[in-house]
Every structure is written in C-alpha cells, then in structure tokens.
Design a protein around this motif. Structure first.
Motif, PDB file in Angstrom:
ATOM      1  N   ASN A   1       0.831  -1.171   0.000  1.00  0.00           N
ATOM      2  CA  ASN A   1       0.000   0.000   0.000  1.00  0.00           C
ATOM      3  C   ASN A   1       0.881   1.241   0.000  1.00  0.00           C
TER       4      ASN A   1
ATOM      5  N   THR B   1      -0.181   4.341  -0.827  1.00  0.00           N
ATOM      6  CA  THR B   1      -0.908   5.571  -0.503  1.00  0.00           C
ATOM      7  C   THR B   1      -0.580   6.058   0.905  1.00  0.00           C
ATOM      8  N   SER B   2      -0.502   5.120   1.866  1.00  0.00           N
ATOM      9  CA  SER B   2      -0.202   5.510   3.242  1.00  0.00           C
ATOM     10  C   SER B   2       1.160   6.180   3.336  1.00  0.00           C
TER      11      SER B   2
ATOM     12  N   ASN C   1       0.921   9.630   1.762  1.00  0.00           N
ATOM     13  CA  ASN C   1       0.199  10.538   2.664  1.00  0.00           C
ATOM     14  C   ASN C   1       1.108  11.043   3.772  1.00  0.00           C
ATOM     15  N   ALA C   2       1.887  10.119   4.371  1.00  0.00           N
ATOM     16  CA  ALA C   2       2.733  10.496   5.514  1.00  0.00           C
ATOM     17  C   ALA C   2       3.841  11.437   5.070  1.00  0.00           C
TER      18      ALA C   2
ATOM     19  N   ARG D   1       2.920  15.032   4.422  1.00  0.00           N
ATOM     20  CA  ARG D   1       2.750  15.885   5.607  1.00  0.00           C
ATOM     21  C   ARG D   1       3.975  16.750   5.873  1.00  0.00           C
TER      22      ARG D   1
ATOM     23  N   PRO E   1       6.863   3.411   9.539  1.00  0.00           N
ATOM     24  CA  PRO E   1       6.876   4.799  10.036  1.00  0.00           C
ATOM     25  C   PRO E   1       5.633   5.561   9.599  1.00  0.00           C
ATOM     26  N   GLU E   2       5.083   5.192   8.431  1.00  0.00           N
ATOM     27  CA  GLU E   2       3.900   5.917   7.926  1.00  0.00           C
ATOM     28  C   GLU E   2       2.661   5.634   8.760  1.00  0.00           C
ATOM     29  N   LYS E   3       2.729   4.619   9.620  1.00  0.00           N
ATOM     30  CA  LYS E   3       1.582   4.272  10.463  1.00  0.00           C
ATOM     31  C   LYS E   3       1.934   4.405  11.933  1.00  0.00           C
TER      32      LYS E   3
ATOM     33  N   HIS F   1       2.417   7.340  13.738  1.00  0.00           N
ATOM     34  CA  HIS F   1       2.094   8.624  14.339  1.00  0.00           C
ATOM     35  C   HIS F   1       3.334   9.526  14.392  1.00  0.00           C
TER      36      HIS F   1
END
Lengths: 209, 275
Positions: free
Chosen positions: A14, A16-17, A20-21, A24, A189-191, A193
């Motif tokens: 995946n 996309t995650s 997205n991260a 930021r 790391p993208e999940k 926080h």
C-alpha cells in the motif's frame, strides 16, 4: 535543494499511506512505477508488504534492480526500505525458499524464532524500539520511541554496526538499520504517528554522501 | 515490549457515523472525519471503519441535508460524496495509524480499490462464509497481514450454544466459531475480528468465554468486539479473554479523552499500553 521523494511502485503493498505520511512534511512526493523516474529524485523509498521472493521478482520485472544499483550504490542517494523493503536490502532471504536480495546491507532474512517464547506470528502491533543515536536515522527522540510492526520475518545483519534500533519479540529483532545512505525500518513509520514522522524527517535530512 | 492494542470501531451508515445496538438500532453520532484526528491524538492504536450501509451507494450530501448542519460538518471536503471509497480516501489522509476498512467486500477488486485509496487492511465477513476460498485468494494477492476476517457470533439464549452469522447478523451461517476461526487461519487470514451480536451496544461487557475459546484455538491475533460498557471491560478482554487487541465503538463516541482514560485504566491494571 528541497527534497523530491520517489516511492517505488513494484506491485506490492500500500503506497498511498506512505505518500500521505511523507506529504505531511511538505516535500514533493511521486509514486514511481518507472525506474527512469528515480533519476530525478533526491530520496528513494522502497515500501512493501508481501513475501521476499515476490518482492524481488516485482523489482526485477520492472527494471528497478539496475536503477537502484546506479542511484543508491553509485550516486549514493538516500534510500529508505520499509518492512519488506528493508528486508530486500539484505544479501539473501529464506521466505518460501532461498532468494537473492539487493545486497545493500550484508545479512539474511529469516523467520522470527518463537519456539522458546510461544508468541504469536505475525508480530503485529506497537512495540518499543531502543535506538542508537550514533545513526542519523535514529536521532532526535526525547523518549523511547514506539512503532507499528506487521511481520513474521526479520533481517539479521552480518555487521552489528549497521543496527540503529532493536525491539524484543521473543528474541531481539533488528528494527532499524543504517549504512551510510542506505536505511531500513522493519516497522511502518507511515503508520507510527509522531515517532514515525521523525524517522521520515531524519531520512529527508540525509543528503547524497 | 509489544503493547496490546486498543481499537475504536467507527460504524458508517449512509456516510455518517452511527452507534449500534444488537446490529439493528442506529443512532447518528457525527461525521466520519471529525473523529480521526481526535482518536489519533488520543493514542488510539488503530482504527476500524465498518460500512454497515445496506445499499451499495448513497449521496453523502443528501444524508447531511437530512440530519441538518452541525458545526462538525465543516470538516467535510466538498469532494467527499457518494461512496465509502471517497470516505476512506479522506480519512486515510488524516490517519497516521493503521486503518482497517470492512463492509460489503465481495471481490478482489473491492479490496484493491480500498487499499489503493489508503486502507491498510480490509475486514471481510459474508463473502468469506459464502465462498471460503476467497480468503486464500485475497491473502495470496495482498498478503496475510492485510486480510482480517470478521466473525459475527450469536449465542442461543436457551442452550448457550454459539453460532456464526452472516449478512449483518441476519442469517445463521451453519458454522461454529472455533471451527470457522481455525479454517480462516488455515486459509491465510492475518487476524480475526470477533464480534458478539448479542452484546452489541448493550454495555454488558465482552462475551469472555467466546473470546477465550477462539483466542486459544488459533495462533493469529484475535480482536475482541461487542459489549464494552466500561473501561475495565478492556482489561477483562485481554486478561480473561486472552485477546491480542480490544475494540469497541459506542463507549468512545460520547466521552471526551475516552481513549486516554481507557488506557490509563488498563495501565493501572498492569497492562503495558502505548500512552
């Protein structure tokens, strides 16, 4: 020069995650299925979930192996492997048979040994990671960071000096590695926080060396 | 050390969040985006979104016009309309923790589109019961780690015997929970989301006997769901139920800082949580 990040799309996982991260952090992010696009990037991320053999096959079929050799080995661009992407940095893997890896981090990928502990596999969830601030990828934490893991296999490096972080799950698991411009995170790391964002910040602060 | 996970479950019906009781009564509680940043800041360990809409599509803007304008509606981007996939995409942009999406997943393409729009895992239920090889196919295609099989269980009030249900808890599936749990593990599920239909929305605590019997029969993680009415129910789910993760919906919706308070209570009971 402001960083321009290429996330390698090789048919697993995946993306996309991850995009997205990294977005930021206000940097340019591109998901790349074309190896030529790595030339324009300053930083390369190799994400991925799935099995070792499938991962190497996906990279090879899309022509990413010579491109990575060129950009990472020769031009020394910073590379961050995430989860399976970290495991593929190793010399070899033993998931469903024996497979050759990218060879950026000497070592092998083996199944987590839970025979003594009786713990469940996969290792899923948030785990504390003891980090070594000798490595730039692991710097800047004022507390013991905690990251989200999902895996059954792990990278066992030949040389201890590449180890930038470890966690405990029945045995010692290498969670974070760095060898000059090549970094790897077994966790996501993208999940993870704020602690995960710190890893991306550290990675983006690396320059071609 | 690995921390047991605390997971808020958000039920989406016609694009808005609802609370549920016994799988039938649904009360509106807010827009789907407002909770994400709050729950993340409060150290939720994952989020599970379950789409419990009975129809395939709806127009989100119509729903909002029916329930009226509240201050929370300002969070909704104008582009977020019509389908659960656009909700996932908007939620995932704000979600820096793992995101599981379930509800009406019937094909490999249904999984692919959810993952491509930012879900990390999918939860499958009725389709797995109707066609068990769907689990094998999904796990081979996307990896075991992103396939969660949701098992809905009803306990017969007379005999106390548990049975697996499908179609939003309407129809018995002719399976016993332990046998089905072992089968989904063998077929490649990465986790089991075990939900008690009888306890849903009652606040009477988890069905601990059910959770323990399933958790002890498989080696993949079991997430307990259904019945939490007080924070100590989470402790019981982990200690007595032997679950790897504890989930709930209603208890988180109506109290400020709910997740932090739940974790403080878990920590006070000697459970090593992420705080």
């Amino acid at each position: 020069m402001s960083p321009s990040v290429a996330i390698i799309d090789y048919g697993v996982g995946n993306l996309t995650s991850v995009a997205n991260a990294v977005s930021r952090l206000q940097v340019e992010v591109r998901i790349s299925a074309d190896p030529l696009e790595l030339k324009n990037a300053t930083h390369i991320i190799l994400p991925g979930v799935g099995s070792f053999g499938e991962g190497m096959k996906g990279l090879a079929e899309r022509g990413f192996i010579p491109a990575l050799q060129e950009e990472v080995r020769t031009k020394k661009k910073p590379l961050l492997g995430i989860c399976l992407g970290m495991q593929l940095l190793a010399t070899e893997g033993f998931e469903h048979g024996h497979h050759q890896g990218l060879g950026f981090i000497p070592g092998s990928v083996r199944m987590i040994d839970t025979t003594q502990s009786g713990l469940r596999l996969p290792h899923i969830g948030w785990n504390d990671v003891a980090v070594s601030d000798r490595h730039p990828i692991a710097r800047g934490f004022t507390h013991m960071p905690i990251f989200y893991f999902v895996h059954s296999f792990h990278l066992v490096p030949e040389q201890a000096d590449v180890i930038a972080g470890t966690c405990e799950y029945g045995e010692r698991i290498v969670a974070l590695v760095q060898s000059a411009n090549v970094c790897g995170a077994q966790f996501h790391p993208e999940k993870s926080h704020d602690d995960g964002l710190r890893i991306f910040q550290n990675f983006l602060a690396l320059s071609s060396c | 050390m690995l921390k047991p996970r605390l997971i808020p479950v958000l039920l989406l019906k016609n694009g808005i969040l609802v609370r549920s009781k016994n799988f039938t009564f649904h009360q509106h509680t807010g827009d789907p985006l407002g909770q994400v940043e709050r729950y993340t800041a409060w150290k939720a360990d994952e989020l599970i979104y379950l789409d419990i809409n009975r129809d395939d599509t709806h127009d989100f803007r119509e729903t909002m016009s029916v329930i009226g304008s509240t201050s929370s509606n300002k969070n909704i981007p104008a582009t977020m309309t019509n389908d659960v996939v656009s909700v996932i995409r908007s939620v995932s942009e704000k979600c820096m923790i793992p995101l599981t999406v379930g509800g009406k997943i019937r094909s490999i393409d249904d999984i692919r589109v959810r993952l491509a729009n930012g879900a990390d895992k999918v939860s499958i239920n009725t389709q797995a019961l109707d066609n068990p090889s769907f689990i094998d196919h999904a796990a081979r295609t996307f990896g075991n780690q992103c396939i969660v099989v949701c098992i809905d269980v009803k306990r017969d009030p007379g005999t106390g015997v548990c049975e697996v249900y499908k179609h939003f808890g309407r129809d018995p599936a002719g399976m016993k929970p332990i046998a089905w749990a072992k089968e989904v593990e063998r077929r490649g599920a990465g986790e089991i989301l075990l939900q008690s239909i009888d306890r849903d929305g009652t606040g009477t605590g988890y069905d601990l006997a059910l959770i323990r019997s399933v958790a002890e029969s498989v080696s993949i993680p079991v997430i307990a769901l259904g019945g939490v009415g007080k924070f100590s129910d989470f402790v019981a789910g982990l200690k007595e139920g032997r679950a790897s993760a504890v989930a709930a919906a209603n208890i988180f919706h109506f109290s400020e800082q709910s997740i932090i308070h739940a974790k403080q209570e878990m920590q006070a009971s000697g459970i090593d949580v992420r705080l």
